[in-house]
Motif scaffolding. Structure first.
Motif, PDB file in Angstrom:
ATOM      1  N   LEU A  96     -11.159  11.246  32.317  1.00 53.87           N
ATOM      2  CA  LEU A  96      -9.712  10.919  32.162  1.00 53.87           C
ATOM      3  C   LEU A  96      -8.951  11.060  33.446  1.00 53.87           C
ATOM      4  O   LEU A  96      -9.424  11.887  34.358  1.00 53.87           O
ATOM      5  CB  LEU A  96      -8.915  12.060  31.377  1.00 53.87           C
ATOM      6  CG  LEU A  96      -9.310  12.108  29.970  1.00 53.87           C
ATOM      7  CD1 LEU A  96      -8.699  12.889  29.081  1.00 53.87           C
ATOM      8  CD2 LEU A  96      -9.495  10.646  29.108  1.00 53.87           C
ATOM      9  N   ASN A 147      -5.052  11.371  34.884  1.00 53.81           N
ATOM     10  CA  ASN A 147      -3.916  11.859  34.398  1.00 53.81           C
ATOM     11  C   ASN A 147      -3.925  11.690  32.731  1.00 53.81           C
ATOM     12  O   ASN A 147      -2.903  11.294  32.129  1.00 53.81           O
ATOM     13  CB  ASN A 147      -2.665  10.978  34.952  1.00 53.81           C
ATOM     14  CG  ASN A 147      -2.732  10.930  36.488  1.00 53.81           C
ATOM     15  OD1 ASN A 147      -3.211  11.987  37.236  1.00 53.81           O
ATOM     16  ND2 ASN A 147      -2.490   9.979  37.134  1.00 53.81           N
ATOM     17  N   ARG A 189      -5.356   9.822  31.131  1.00 47.72           N
ATOM     18  CA  ARG A 189      -5.545   8.320  30.705  1.00 47.72           C
ATOM     19  C   ARG A 189      -7.224   7.797  30.856  1.00 47.72           C
ATOM     20  O   ARG A 189      -7.717   8.085  32.037  1.00 47.72           O
ATOM     21  CB  ARG A 189      -4.981   7.304  31.647  1.00 47.72           C
ATOM     22  CG  ARG A 189      -3.414   7.442  31.648  1.00 47.72           C
ATOM     23  CD  ARG A 189      -2.688   6.980  32.879  1.00 47.72           C
ATOM     24  NE  ARG A 189      -2.792   5.491  32.851  1.00 47.72           N
ATOM     25  CZ  ARG A 189      -2.228   4.698  33.726  1.00 47.72           C
ATOM     26  NH1 ARG A 189      -1.598   5.326  34.841  1.00 47.72           N
ATOM     27  NH2 ARG A 189      -2.237   3.409  33.664  1.00 47.72           N
ATOM     28  N   ILE A 235      -7.998   1.201  33.001  1.00 48.65           N
ATOM     29  CA  ILE A 235      -7.375   2.601  32.934  1.00 48.65           C
ATOM     30  C   ILE A 235      -6.398   2.632  31.936  1.00 48.65           C
ATOM     31  O   ILE A 235      -5.571   1.357  31.609  1.00 48.65           O
ATOM     32  CB  ILE A 235      -6.477   3.065  34.253  1.00 48.65           C
ATOM     33  CG1 ILE A 235      -5.980   4.581  33.807  1.00 48.65           C
ATOM     34  CG2 ILE A 235      -5.568   2.150  34.647  1.00 48.65           C
ATOM     35  CD1 ILE A 235      -5.573   5.041  35.121  1.00 48.65           C
ATOM     36  N   ALA A 236      -6.492   3.317  30.944  1.00 53.22           N
ATOM     37  CA  ALA A 236      -5.682   3.276  29.572  1.00 53.22           C
ATOM     38  C   ALA A 236      -4.076   3.352  29.937  1.00 53.22           C
ATOM     39  O   ALA A 236      -3.847   3.731  31.225  1.00 53.22           O
ATOM     40  CB  ALA A 236      -5.739   4.379  28.507  1.00 53.22           C
ATOM     41  N   PRO A 237      -3.027   2.890  28.998  1.00 52.85           N
ATOM     42  CA  PRO A 237      -1.683   3.054  29.478  1.00 52.85           C
ATOM     43  C   PRO A 237      -1.253   4.582  29.698  1.00 52.85           C
ATOM     44  O   PRO A 237      -1.891   5.375  29.165  1.00 52.85           O
ATOM     45  CB  PRO A 237      -0.928   2.399  28.036  1.00 52.85           C
ATOM     46  CG  PRO A 237      -2.090   1.456  27.667  1.00 52.85           C
ATOM     47  CD  PRO A 237      -3.496   2.386  27.820  1.00 52.85           C
ATOM     48  N   ALA A 238      -0.330   4.575  30.437  1.00 54.58           N
ATOM     49  CA  ALA A 238       0.174   5.778  31.011  1.00 54.58           C
ATOM     50  C   ALA A 238       0.802   6.556  29.841  1.00 54.58           C
ATOM     51  O   ALA A 238       1.321   5.872  28.917  1.00 54.58           O
ATOM     52  CB  ALA A 238       1.222   5.664  32.137  1.00 54.58           C
ATOM     53  N   ILE A 239       0.514   7.976  29.763  1.00 51.30           N
ATOM     54  CA  ILE A 239       1.332   8.784  28.869  1.00 51.30           C
ATOM     55  C   ILE A 239       2.513   8.957  29.368  1.00 51.30           C
ATOM     56  O   ILE A 239       2.940   9.456  30.527  1.00 51.30           O
ATOM     57  CB  ILE A 239       0.429  10.097  28.908  1.00 51.30           C
ATOM     58  CG1 ILE A 239      -0.757   9.980  28.272  1.00 51.30           C
ATOM     59  CG2 ILE A 239       1.190  11.307  28.062  1.00 51.30           C
ATOM     60  CD1 ILE A 239      -1.717  11.108  28.267  1.00 51.30           C
TER      61      ILE A 239
END
Length: 707
Positions: free
Chosen positions: A376, A378, A380, A677-681
């Motif tokens: 991960l 951040n 993500r 990279i997955a969408p931001a939290i």
């Protein structure tokens, strides 16, 4: 779906793509890459000339004596000139002076220079030829003798620049340090006829006190010996990439006023993606004089101030100063939004007068590995696609210009890459470009295919640990560095000595930098049992050549066995982040898609492997080996039925900077359509905080998004 990008980063990416397209129209002398792959008859005249050069070099007899390329005789007389203020990369102390200009070189194939006194302080230039530095003295020579190594001598006559020191600093508190960014491999340095130091190892900087410097002409002489043995890093005399000897990166002088700041550690701590960040800073302030010095150290991180206080440092001693600052709503660094904070430090004397300064461009982000092995950034999830590369050029060897270094990163971005790996620490300019462009780095020391007998030797372990330590101290302030790698393709299965090396190196890396995971790239194949030696690692990189090399007695011949093997690897190491640190196939001609070595087989195999990787949610990254074709070693075949030694013809980019088709388009299409990279939290307070920090940072000089 591509990596999330801001309008500015999209403009940067478009500019990079345009620049890369323009590079394909430039001369071969300004291109980094490998040998041509599409029919040469379709190319322009410059590539034809380069091909003729390559064929001529490859035709040299294996036992040929290494002969450096012809050099221009030095001007008469050779004029000493001062260095110029400033560095080619921006992170670091503000007292750097680039020692460029006119250098001299003298080949020493018989290794007689020491006995004949070439290090003496002699004004005459007989036997020396003019060169520029950085310089690889065997660039253009791809003979067996060149790979084995030889000795070369460099000389630079210089004067001390006027205005290097403040008038309020007494003469006895003024001194100079010389910094070599990378010399391959063994270096001995003299100033004005007196030896001032030695160093072994490439790819990382080393510094020496410039003792004996004076007004008038100073004569710097450097003897370089790139003959490596099996216990060196990387081992010699063979290897997986060409052994280019010389002063391969820049040389700087540093003017030091009473004290020196080194090393500087700037460490952002982010407990959660929507939390406040704490930036911890540790600065070693060394008194280089023979008298006590009272100093004051202050700094800033973005708009936040740091105050380390005052301290009286005894003669020759070091003050390790520490302070921290909280950033309530940090603007996080990430691919697509590589936000950087300007961090500065100033050390002053007891009267408040500046002695030294330091500037770094820092990013706040966190890197974690979950108990299930998910990597991960951040918070993500990462599913990166990228490239291995080698810093070399057919005309300049390992001595790359800023334009050539920029071209490498530009090609990565044009192809949609989000991560870069090499078998050694990357050039500092590439690391800064990665910081600014949101590209992650797998940072590795060249513990490359080392014979296990060396891993049990105390002297070798000390050298390997010292290089790992130096890499972390040198590069840990870069937000782009994703992890520390302790080696590549050691013995499979690991020996007891290898297990001890892995445990010790991993522990050292975690001690020096607890914010990043530690990994290693391995060879593996069906039938190898799960290995407890890998237990200390956070990340395991698998070098995948299913369908190409016959590792494990042929157990990797069938590409259809790749998918079940990856599942078994994950089952062995379920808590480790798994990456594909290498996969790649040679291509040298057009032909049937079923025929190994054709461009069609190459592109089809790339698509197949990437399809398998995409089906494995536990894989955090995959890196094609390699970005551009490069010279490996004499006789390299690479599994191609019709090889072209010494070149590894796996690159998307050829020798002249042109894309290799259809591989280039295949990789580009798959990489740019992969969510890396997955969408931001997000949180409401984070949104407000990001806007506030962005506005503040835009008023801070030097803070940038992207390139």
């Amino acid at each position: 779906m591509t990596l999330r990008e801001t309008p500015r980063s999209r403009r940067s990416r478009s500019a990079l793509a345009a620049a890369a397209a323009n590079r394909r129209l430039t001369s071969a002398d300004e291109c980094s890459g490998g040998r041509g792959r599409s029919p040469w008859a379709r190319r322009r005249l410059a590539p034809l000339a380069v091909l003729a050069l390559v064929l001529a070099l490859a035709a040299q007899p294996a036992g040929a004596q290494t002969t450096p390329p012809p050099a221009t005789p030095p001007a008469t007389p050779y004029v000493a000139t001062p260095p110029t203020l400033g560095a080619l990369y921006r992170d670091g102390p503000n007292d750097r002076w680039l020692l460029g200009g006119a250098w001299l070189y003298r080949a020493d194939p018989g290794n007689v220079g020491l006995a004949d006194g070439w290090s003496r302080n002699v004004a005459g230039t007989a036997g020396w030829s003019a060169v520029t530095v950085p310089n690889s003295y065997n660039a253009g020579d791809l003979s067996a003798a060149s790979m084995s190594g030889s000795v070369g001598w460099y000389r630079r006559d210089f004067t001390v620049p006027a205005g290097a020191f403040a008038a309020y600093v007494p003469a006895r508190f003024r001194s100079w340090i010389i910094r070599f960014e990378s010399i391959n491999y063994f270096a001995t340095v003299w100033l004005n006829g007196k030896q001032i130091g030695t160093h072994a190892g490439a790819y990382l900087p080393f510094e020496l006190a410039l003792k004996g410097v004076h007004a008038g002409v100073n004569r710097l002489i450097v003897r370089v010996d790139d003959r490596r043995g099996p216990g060196d890093l990387p081992p010699g005399p063979g290897g997986g990439w060409w052994n280019f000897g010389g002063i391969n990166q820049e040389v700087y002088l540093r003017s030091v006023q009473a004290v020196d700041m080194s090393p500087v550690v700037i460490r952002p701590i982010l407990p959660c993606p929507t939390c406040a960040a704490t930036v911890q800073e540790q600065v070693s302030v060394r008194n280089v004089t023979d008298a006590p010095q009272t100093v004051v150290l202050q700094g800033s991180y973005g708009v936040a101030a740091l105050d380390f206080g005052a301290h009286t440092i005894p003669a020759g001693a070091t003050w390790v100063a520490e302070d921290s600052v909280t950033i309530p709503s940090p603007h996080l660094w990430a691919p697509g939004d590589p936000f950087l904070y300007r961090a500065s430090l100033t050390v002053s004397d007891a009267h408040g007068r500046k002695l030294e300064g330091y500037v770094d461009y820092s990013g706040i982000r966190s890197i974690t590995v979950t108990p299930s092995g998910q990597l991960l950034l951040n918070g993500r999830a990462l599913d990166l696609r990228g490239f291995d590369l080698h810093e070399q050029n057919i005309t300049t060897g390992a001595a790359l210009t800023p334009a050539q270094l920029s071209a490498l990163v530009g090609w990565v971005r044009e192809l949609g890459g989000g991560i870069i790996r090499a078998h050694y620490p990357l050039n500092p300019e590439i690391e800064e470009l990665a910081d600014r462009d949101g590209i992650l780095l797998w940072s590795e020391v060249p513990v490359y295919q080392v014979n296990s007998t060396y891993l049990a030797r105390t002297a070798w372990l000390n050298s390997a640990h010292a290089m790992l330590r130096q890499n972390i101290l040198t590069n840990q302030n870069h937000p782009s560095v994703l992890l520390w790698s302790i080696g590549n393709e050691l013995t499979t299965p690991p020996t007891d000595a290898e297990a001890r090396y892995i445990a010790g190196a991993t522990q050292l890396a975690h001690q020096l930098d607890p914010t990043r995971p530690v990994g290693m790239a391995i060879s593996d194949w069906p039938g190898v049992a799960c290995q407890s030696a890998y237990a200390p690692l956070d990340v395991i990189g698998f070098n995948d050549y299913f369908g190409w090399f016959d590792a494990g007695g042929g157990s990797t011949d069938d590409p259809d066995e790749l998918s079940p093997f990856l599942d078994s690897l994950h089952a062995c190491y379920p808590s480790k982040s798994l990456m594909i640190t290498e996969f790649g196939f040679e291509g040298s001609r057009n032909g049937p898609v079923e025929q190994k070595g054709t461009y069609q087989y190459q592109a089809n195999a790339a698509a197949f492997h990437l399809g398998v990787f995409a089906s494995k949610p536990y894989i955090s990254a995959a890196m094609w080996f390699a970005l551009q074709t490069f010279a490996a070693r004499p006789g390299w075949g690479g599994g191609d039925p019709f090889p072209n030694p010494p070149f590894v013809e796996k690159g998307e980019i050829d020798l002249t900077g042109n894309p290799v088709q259809p591989l280039f388009s295949t990789i580009q299409s798959i990489y740019t359509s992969t969510v890396q990279i997955a969408p931001a939290i997000t949180a409401q307070n984070r949104t407000r905080g990001s806007k506030t920090d962005s506005a503040r940072a835009s008023r801070s000089p030097g803070t940038r998004h992207g390139l």
